[in-house]
Design a protein around this motif. Structure first.
Motif, PDB file in Angstrom:
ATOM      1  N   PRO A  84      22.690  83.148  90.929  1.00 32.60           N
ATOM      2  CA  PRO A  84      24.057  82.953  90.821  1.00 32.60           C
ATOM      3  C   PRO A  84      24.242  81.113  90.592  1.00 32.60           C
ATOM      4  N   ALA A  85      23.493  80.480  91.278  1.00 36.11           N
ATOM      5  CA  ALA A  85      23.894  79.088  90.847  1.00 36.11           C
ATOM      6  C   ALA A  85      23.474  78.655  89.406  1.00 36.11           C
ATOM      7  N   VAL A  86      22.654  79.312  88.911  1.00 38.89           N
ATOM      8  CA  VAL A  86      22.075  79.098  87.470  1.00 38.89           C
ATOM      9  C   VAL A  86      23.336  79.701  86.591  1.00 38.89           C
ATOM     10  N   LEU A  87      23.790  80.924  86.476  1.00 41.33           N
ATOM     11  CA  LEU A  87      24.797  81.479  86.119  1.00 41.33           C
ATOM     12  C   LEU A  87      26.060  80.726  86.227  1.00 41.33           C
ATOM     13  N   GLY A  88      26.312  80.125  87.357  1.00 47.76           N
ATOM     14  CA  GLY A  88      27.352  79.694  87.489  1.00 47.76           C
ATOM     15  C   GLY A  88      27.575  78.157  86.689  1.00 47.76           C
ATOM     16  N   THR A  89      26.414  77.514  86.570  1.00 44.43           N
ATOM     17  CA  THR A  89      26.349  76.225  85.863  1.00 44.43           C
ATOM     18  C   THR A  89      26.570  76.824  84.363  1.00 44.43           C
ATOM     19  N   ALA A 128      32.559  77.193  79.845  1.00 48.42           N
ATOM     20  CA  ALA A 128      34.109  77.421  80.034  1.00 48.42           C
ATOM     21  C   ALA A 128      34.794  76.060  79.554  1.00 48.42           C
ATOM     22  N   VAL A 129      34.274  74.930  80.154  1.00 52.52           N
ATOM     23  CA  VAL A 129      35.120  73.834  80.137  1.00 52.52           C
ATOM     24  C   VAL A 129      34.489  72.617  79.347  1.00 52.52           C
ATOM     25  N   VAL A 130      33.047  72.519  79.138  1.00 54.18           N
ATOM     26  CA  VAL A 130      32.507  71.455  78.794  1.00 54.18           C
ATOM     27  C   VAL A 130      31.811  71.566  77.339  1.00 54.18           C
ATOM     28  N   VAL A 170      39.282  72.284  92.713  1.00 55.34           N
ATOM     29  CA  VAL A 170      38.445  71.815  93.791  1.00 55.34           C
ATOM     30  C   VAL A 170      37.864  73.178  94.742  1.00 55.34           C
ATOM     31  N   PRO A 171      38.719  74.008  94.999  1.00 57.17           N
ATOM     32  CA  PRO A 171      38.016  75.144  95.776  1.00 57.17           C
ATOM     33  C   PRO A 171      36.833  75.836  95.022  1.00 57.17           C
ATOM     34  N   LEU A 172      37.030  75.964  93.785  1.00 59.26           N
ATOM     35  CA  LEU A 172      35.786  76.491  93.104  1.00 59.26           C
ATOM     36  C   LEU A 172      34.895  75.345  92.917  1.00 59.26           C
ATOM     37  N   LEU A 173      34.841  74.019  92.890  1.00 59.49           N
ATOM     38  CA  LEU A 173      33.862  73.303  92.864  1.00 59.49           C
ATOM     39  C   LEU A 173      33.163  73.310  94.243  1.00 59.49           C
ATOM     40  N   ALA A 174      33.626  73.325  95.178  1.00 57.18           N
ATOM     41  CA  ALA A 174      33.240  73.418  96.464  1.00 57.18           C
ATOM     42  C   ALA A 174      32.444  74.488  96.627  1.00 57.18           C
ATOM     43  N   ALA A 175      32.805  75.781  96.310  1.00 61.46           N
ATOM     44  CA  ALA A 175      32.071  76.949  96.540  1.00 61.46           C
ATOM     45  C   ALA A 175      30.676  76.773  95.685  1.00 61.46           C
ATOM     46  N   GLY A 206      29.406  73.809  94.660  1.00 59.96           N
ATOM     47  CA  GLY A 206      28.532  73.105  95.141  1.00 59.96           C
ATOM     48  C   GLY A 206      27.697  73.567  96.266  1.00 59.96           C
ATOM     49  N   LEU A 207      28.144  74.240  97.375  1.00 60.56           N
ATOM     50  CA  LEU A 207      27.381  74.628  98.358  1.00 60.56           C
ATOM     51  C   LEU A 207      26.256  75.900  97.963  1.00 60.56           C
ATOM     52  N   LEU A 208      26.725  76.538  97.048  1.00 61.44           N
ATOM     53  CA  LEU A 208      25.724  77.553  96.518  1.00 61.44           C
ATOM     54  C   LEU A 208      24.587  76.652  95.943  1.00 61.44           C
ATOM     55  N   SER A 209      24.824  75.896  94.978  1.00 58.70           N
ATOM     56  CA  SER A 209      23.803  74.980  94.351  1.00 58.70           C
ATOM     57  C   SER A 209      22.749  74.204  95.215  1.00 58.70           C
ATOM     58  N   ALA A 210      23.580  73.547  96.229  1.00 58.99           N
ATOM     59  CA  ALA A 210      22.863  72.942  97.415  1.00 58.99           C
ATOM     60  C   ALA A 210      21.942  73.880  98.079  1.00 58.99           C
TER      61      ALA A 210
END
Length: 506
Positions: free
Chosen positions: A71-76, A82-84, A32-37, A39-43
């Protein structure tokens, strides 16, 4: 004003898509903490591209892209890989990249026609390079599709050889033919579920709220998935539910297409080779091709997966479930032309206002128990010594019969009311017929693992076996359907701190 409304119109669907993506990542157990960070970056990137001045006077869209967008694109991309990501995605990803390059080439050509001088030549060179890259990626997409499918066929062929070896291994039983009705529990694997989904129906796990909690709360347990073979001297080989298939457990990402794969956990099913439905049947002296009728309590995937291995079976299920309850059609493809829908016109049966005497001789009674799914039903089988009631998912375990103390997650609203009404009718049936015992699809208590396994080891429980099961019921539940001390479920966290926990009854 119109410009602002237009920007808002772009931002809202972008945020909705981003929210869905965050849900997918949470389903894949991203913290969840990683998702929160993320999500805020992408928004921030989306909002900054539409209103760059909101980030300060010197801000420009280029700076927003540099410090937030990239960074948001690289994170996506990183989270997806990594997971999908699954190897079956490779041809699709290459095809999308090819389409992107060709689109870029076309746009560069159009721009190159306008300016004069060297700029037009540069645009033409870019278009040429982009088009070449697009064509190369398109060729790679086609080649990789063949390679991916070849590897999958090889893996399935390997699994089939292992399955055949397991079927031929020493120690298989001989079929007993003595005119008795026999019932065999078949453990078709396990499923990983959230503890609250299984036991939290009275603690807020209901409807949309319950579903959302499954996304955040990863307090998980592993529960069994059972089907039941019936060897009937008059009606042949019957099956109640079909459990999980090998493909669902070991070829999950290739078995499902992208959408359901994104909305389920990759390791939601677990199965050993010996739990494969075909192997289990063969070890009991039967063949999957001999099954003539499957009574499907409902259409959820953990009950329908094995249908693909039952080529001669007619599948009996409630029409409401077929029309409104099927989420993923993959398991039904081999049998969808051989379905039978009961009319439930055989009159009342005890507390049930409607029923279906399937064979017309009272041997198998179908009882509608909607709620868990639109057309869920239970199956009552008459034996010489009594009866067995196959519960499906109306109630998960023996303690769930104490429906006012232990309850699974319910759909909510009218469906919850219907499911509780069905549970009350089942209580009335069991109380009025002391020779009837319940058999569950997901019971993770010793009732299933010890007593049911022992009593039905040879298929015919006899009066003594049924009395033993009813006796155990009385040690767990009072006549008023309350839990006795020592039988209330509690979650026990894993000693390692990660992975599924266990359930303790105290």
């Amino acid at each position: 004003m119109l410009k602002t409304l237009g920007k808002i119109g772009l931002l809202v669907p972008a945020l909705a898509v981003g929210a869905v993506w965050l849900v997918v990542l949470r389903l894949e157990n991203v913290p969840v903490p990683l998702l929160a960070a993320y999500g805020l970056l992408s928004a921030g990137a989306m909002a900054g591209l539409l209103w760059p001045g909101a980030l300060g006077p010197p801000s420009t869209r280029r700076r927003v892209l540099t410090f937030l967008g990239v960074p948001a694109v690289l994170g996506t991309l990183g989270l997806y890989l990594a997971v999908v990501y699954h190897v079956t995605d490779l041809p699709v990803l290459l095809a999308l990249a090819a389409a992107g390059c060709l689109t870029w080439a076309a746009a560069s050509l159009l721009r190159g026609r306008r300016p004069a001088g060297g700029r037009g030549a540069r645009q033409s060179r870019r278009a040429f390079l982009a088009a070449g890259a697009g064509l190369a990626l398109g060729v790679l997409s086609g080649l990789s599709a063949g390679q991916v499918e070849r590897r999958r066929r090889e893996a399935l062929a390997r699994a089939e050889r292992e399955r055949q070896a397991a079927v031929r291994a020493p120690g298989a039983r001989r079929r007993i033919i003595d005119g008795a009705v026999r019932v065999f529990p078949i453990h078709t694997g396990d499923t990983v579920v959230t503890y609250g989904q299984f036991y939290g129906g009275l603690a807020g796990w209901e409807g949309l709220n319950g579903y959302l909690r499954t996304l955040v709360d990863k307090t998980q347990i592993v529960v069994p998935v059972y089907a039941y073979l019936i060897d009937h001297p008059r009606h042949g080989l019957l099956l109640v539910d079909a459990g999980v298939s090998w493909e669902q457990a070991h070829d999950h990402d290739a078995y499902y297409d992208m959408t359901p794969r994104l909305l389920t956990e990759r390791d939601e099913y677990r199965m050993t080779l010996g739990q494969d439905l075909r192997v289990s049947l063969a070890r009991l002296g039967y063949d999957a091709g001999e099954i003539t009728t499957v009574f499907l309590t409902h259409v959820h995937e953990d009950h329908a997966g094995g249908l693909r291995h039952l080529p001669r079976a007619t599948v009996v299920l409630d029409r409401r479930d077929w029309e409104h309850g099927v989420l993923y059609p993959y398991s039904f493809a081999p049998v969808e032309d051989d379905l039978s829908f009961p009319a439930f016109d055989s009159g009342a049966f005890g507390a049930f206002p409607a029923s279906q005497d399937h064979f017309g001789d009272g041997s198998v009674i179908l009882l509608p128990t909607p709620g868990h799914s639109p057309g869920h039903m239970c199956v009552l089988l008459r034996l010489e010594s009594g009866s067995v009631l196959f519960m499906g998912d109306t109630l998960y375990t023996l303690p769930h019969l104490a429906v006012d103390q232990v309850r699974q997650m319910t759909v909510g609203g009218a469906d919850t009311v219907r499911q509780i009404e069905a549970a009350r009718r089942i209580q009335h049936l069991l109380a009025s017929e002391p020779g009837t015992v319940p058999l569950f699809a997901h019971d993770n208590t010793r009732y299933q693992s010890d007593l049911v396994a022992s009593v039905f080891a040879r298929g015919a429980p006899g009066e003594a076996g049924l009395r033993e099961l009813r006796g155990h019921m009385e040690t767990v539940l009072t006549p008023g359907w309350r839990l006795r001390p020592g039988h209330t479920p509690h979650f026990v966290a894993p000693s390692s701190g990660t992975g599924p926990g266990k359930v303790d009854f105290r």
